[in-house]
Design a protein around this motif. Structure first.
Motif, PDB file in Angstrom:
ATOM      1  N   ILE A 170       0.824  -1.221   0.000  1.00 38.54           N
ATOM      2  CA  ILE A 170       0.000   0.000   0.000  1.00 38.54           C
ATOM      3  C   ILE A 170       0.853   1.264   0.000  1.00 38.54           C
ATOM      4  O   ILE A 170       0.328   2.366  -0.073  1.00 38.54           O
TER       5      ILE A 170
ATOM      6  N   HIS B 101      -7.844   2.716   4.086  1.00 38.29           N
ATOM      7  CA  HIS B 101      -6.480   3.189   3.817  1.00 38.29           C
ATOM      8  C   HIS B 101      -6.364   4.589   4.438  1.00 38.29           C
ATOM      9  O   HIS B 101      -6.975   5.523   3.947  1.00 38.29           O
TER      10      HIS B 101
ATOM     11  N   ASN C 127      -3.501   1.796   9.553  1.00 36.27           N
ATOM     12  CA  ASN C 127      -3.030   0.870   8.523  1.00 36.27           C
ATOM     13  C   ASN C 127      -2.188  -0.241   9.133  1.00 36.27           C
ATOM     14  O   ASN C 127      -2.304  -1.409   8.754  1.00 36.27           O
TER      15      ASN C 127
END
Length: 183
Positions: free
Chosen positions: A36, A65, A85
């Motif tokens: 990510i 996110h 996260n």
């Protein structure tokens, strides 16, 4: 209550299992954070940490996110630290590790004592692997630039909660089977 006790016994009285849970959790969490974009290379060496933006802890970049609140440099690694996260990544990693450990333990127990119940094979942890891959697989496809990533991009927000639910359901099933095999 009996399944939770069986889970507690396996994880606390079997150091190899606890080590496997921790290892899978850390590796999966690190891979998830890398995919990510929260964890990457480019550090200048040494150790440096700064957390100037704690007020942004709940701001989102997208579904599941969250914005980073600080920066941690450790040797060659740079981690834009987002506590939410990180919690999601390592929580899913620990669930995956627990599922895999219980599946492995049930497989070893069934082989050692000749016990063969439904779901005792290593295939019982297949849902854990599929659910664990649900989070990272689309991100890996996007990172690799594969055309299939566009089709999965619209599903990605649903895959994280779906993966968590599948991992919890698989964990409940495995602890139930484990509890019946222990007694």
């Amino acid at each position: 209550m009996k399944p939770l006790r069986a889970l507690w016994v396996i994880l606390c009285h079997w150091p190899l299992g606890l080590g496997l849970v921790a290892t899978v959790g850390l590796v999966y969490g690190g891979l998830y954070l890398w995919l990510i974009g929260d964890l990457g290379g480019g550090g200048t060496g040494g150790l440096h940490a700064v957390f100037p933006a704690w007020e942004r802890v709940w701001e989102t970049r997208g579904p599941f996110h969250f914005e980073p609140v600080g920066l941690i440099e450790a040797g060659p690694l740079v981690w834009t630290f987002s506590p939410i996260n990180s919690l999601l990544a390592w929580g899913l990693g620990m669930l995956l590790g627990t599922n895999l450990t219980l599946g492995w333990r049930l497989r070893r127990a069934s082989r050692a004592c000749g016990w063969q119940a439904s779901g005792s094979s290593f295939l019982s942890s297949l849902p854990a692997l599929l659910a664990g891959g649900a989070c990272c697989a689309p991100l890996a496809l996007i990172w690799l630039g594969l055309p299939l990533a566009g089709a999965l991009a619209s599903l990605t927000p649903w895959l994280i909660p779906l993966a968590a639910l599948l991992l919890l359901a698989s964990l409940a099933y495995l602890t139930k089977v484990l509890a019946s095999s222990v007694s």
